[in-house]
Design an enzyme around this catalytic site. Structure first.
Site, PDB file in Angstrom:
ATOM      1  N   ARG A  58     -13.746 -57.768 -67.478  1.00 22.32           N
ATOM      2  CA  ARG A  58     -14.242 -59.141 -67.491  1.00 22.32           C
ATOM      3  C   ARG A  58     -13.117 -60.159 -67.391  1.00 22.32           C
ATOM      4  NH1 ARG A  58     -18.906 -60.828 -68.809  1.00 22.32           N
ATOM      5  NH2 ARG A  58     -18.083 -62.559 -70.039  1.00 22.32           N
ATOM      6  N   ARG A  76      -5.203 -63.328 -61.063  1.00 19.55           N
ATOM      7  CA  ARG A  76      -5.019 -63.798 -59.689  1.00 19.55           C
ATOM      8  C   ARG A  76      -3.600 -64.340 -59.503  1.00 19.55           C
ATOM      9  NH1 ARG A  76      -8.798 -68.123 -61.746  1.00 19.55           N
ATOM     10  NH2 ARG A  76     -10.491 -66.769 -61.089  1.00 19.55           N
ATOM     11  N   ARG A 120     -21.868 -57.006 -82.413  1.00 17.90           N
ATOM     12  CA  ARG A 120     -20.825 -57.853 -82.980  1.00 17.90           C
ATOM     13  C   ARG A 120     -21.441 -59.203 -83.290  1.00 17.90           C
ATOM     14  NH1 ARG A 120     -16.713 -56.280 -85.472  1.00 17.90           N
ATOM     15  NH2 ARG A 120     -15.417 -58.040 -84.830  1.00 17.90           N
ATOM     16  N   ARG A 165     -10.628 -68.291 -81.444  1.00 17.15           N
ATOM     17  CA  ARG A 165     -10.414 -69.489 -80.644  1.00 17.15           C
ATOM     18  C   ARG A 165     -10.907 -70.724 -81.383  1.00 17.15           C
ATOM     19  NH1 ARG A 165     -14.726 -68.751 -75.607  1.00 17.15           N
ATOM     20  NH2 ARG A 165     -16.592 -68.333 -76.826  1.00 17.15           N
ATOM     21  N   GLU A 217     -13.709 -70.066 -84.409  1.00 15.36           N
ATOM     22  CA  GLU A 217     -14.614 -68.947 -84.147  1.00 15.36           C
ATOM     23  C   GLU A 217     -14.022 -67.652 -84.697  1.00 15.36           C
ATOM     24  OE1 GLU A 217     -16.291 -66.977 -80.049  1.00 15.36           O
ATOM     25  OE2 GLU A 217     -16.403 -69.167 -80.234  1.00 15.36           O
ATOM     26  N   TYR A 233     -25.321 -57.321 -72.473  1.00 10.73           N
ATOM     27  CA  TYR A 233     -24.656 -58.623 -72.445  1.00 10.73           C
ATOM     28  C   TYR A 233     -25.065 -59.358 -71.168  1.00 10.73           C
ATOM     29  CZ  TYR A 233     -21.250 -62.324 -72.385  1.00 10.73           C
ATOM     30  OH  TYR A 233     -20.672 -63.570 -72.353  1.00 10.73           O
ATOM     31  N   ASP A 248     -24.622 -63.126 -69.067  1.00 13.45           N
ATOM     32  CA  ASP A 248     -24.266 -64.526 -68.870  1.00 13.45           C
ATOM     33  C   ASP A 248     -25.561 -65.302 -68.667  1.00 13.45           C
ATOM     34  OD1 ASP A 248     -21.478 -64.305 -69.070  1.00 13.45           O
ATOM     35  OD2 ASP A 248     -21.294 -63.694 -66.972  1.00 13.45           O
TER      36      ASP A 248
END
Length: 373
Positions: free
Chosen positions: A171, A175, A254, A285, A305, A353, A355
């Site tokens: 994930r 680049r 989780r 984060r 978090e 999971y 998005d």
């Protein structure tokens, strides 16, 4: 009160299904055990700022039809997800790109970065990685792994990287351009006014009750106020193992805990999302909510978090899709297939999971299966 469908869960999946069912002349009762609609994309206004109560949600997709579909319900801004990572006293851009590599190794060109990465990868000679650590080292080498992957991932999953499956790291894009846009998708943004308004529009004109537990309704045939309800079919977006009373054993998840505070400053960290990749920092984060909508309010709101192990009574966030849990889910899926009047959907109902764009896709596929295209 008699309905065609009882929709369990007022998140994106349930709301989309109910919206489409209503268009087809079907009656729905949407319930949610929380005291609000919109599930984990719920946003609420505080100090003039739309707070992402259950963590950062950035809508992104490469599917034009899905983008046009969600834009029925909100106007999106041009927010681009460009998170920052902090490791000790060092700061890096994410995803891993030339800005990251330039800062890490004091270089400028893609060839220089590739040479360093290839040299580090060659030191380990990993052809068939058996776990996340080996896979990360085989992809990015030692420096990127130790500074930007290892600590963050171990905090997020509560396990050593050597105990995690290799596929998780896929994930994370890497680049060799100076591009800080985390996503490669064509369409991206934040709904102006927050996500809750999207779900409100979807559920407009549909009977919706919050603070209602499906299992109590199933047992008593009534809402918490005593109103009797009947329904022909159920769309269930809760935990599939809970639906079957964990007869094969509980699936693992989780969870995430948030510490949110309002600060008397107009700009705390200069970015919406800052990851803390050092293992010793307890949170993963910090989110500064106003930056999702380019806010200029005099105050700001931040959320720290913390990733944690799930246990009953705690909100499940992410399925732990390792071999053991996937095999266990297949047992529940087989049971679900026998339930003639129940549809299972969403990340908890399908133990997957998703998005946000994939939630919409899956919900619309569910609608097609139920009603025909």
């Amino acid at each position: 009160m008699k309905y065609d469908y009882l929709v369990v869960g007022a998140g994106l999946f349930g709301a989309t299904f109910a919206y489409e069912a209503k268009k087809r002349g079907k009656s729905c009762l949407v319930i949610d055990k929380r005291d609000h609609i919109a599930g984990n994309v719920y946003t609420k206004e505080q100090a003039g700022i739309n707070v992402h109560v259950y963590g950062a949600h950035i809508f992104h997709t490469s599917d034009k039809k899905i983008w046009e579909y969600i834009n029925q319900f909100a106007e999106f801004n041009n927010y681009v997800n460009s998170p920052i990572a902090v490791y000790k006293d060092e700061l890096y851009n994410l995803p891993f790109n030339m800005n990251t590599f330039s800062k890490m190794w004091n270089i400028r060109t893609p060839d220089e970065a590739k040479e360093i990465i290839e040299k580090q990868k060659a030191e380990y000679k990993i052809d068939e990685p058996q776990n996340l650590e080996e896979h990360a080292l085989s992809l990015a080498g030692k420096d990127v792994y130790e500074k930007l992957i290892k600590g963050y991932t171990e905090k997020q999953w509560g396990r050593k990287c050597t105990e995690l499956p290799a596929f998780i790291i896929k994930r994370l894009p890497m680049r060799f351009t100076y591009d800080n846009n985390y996503f490669n998708d064509r369409f991206q943004g934040i709904p102006m006014g927050g996500y809750t308004k999207i779900v409100e529009k979807m559920l407009d004109g549909i009977d919706t009750k919050t603070g209602e537990d499906f299992f109590d309704i199933k047992k008593t045939g009534a809402l918490s106020d005593g109103t009797k309800v009947e329904y022909d079919r159920i769309l269930f977006t809760g935990q599939i193992d809970e639906y079957f009373d964990s007869k094969f054993g509980p699936l693992e998840y989780r969870s995430v805990r948030f510490e949110t505070e309002e600060l008397d400053t107009d700009n705390y960290q200069g970015n919406a999302v800052v990851n803390y990749t050092e293992r010793e920092v307890p949170y993963t984060r910090i989110i500064e909510h106003k930056h999702f909508e380019f806010g200029k309010q005099p105050k700001t709101i931040i959320s720290r978090e913390y990733s944690s192990e799930w246990k009953p009574g705690v909100e499940p966030y992410y399925p732990v899709n390792n071999d053991k849990n996937n095999a266990l889910y297949e047992k529940y899926a087989a049971e679900a297939a026998k339930e003639g009047n129940v549809i299972f959907g969403g990340r908890l109902g399908q133990y997957k999971y998703y998005d946000m764009d994939k939630v919409l896709m899956a919900a619309l596929e569910c609608v097609d299966e139920e009603f025909g295209k």
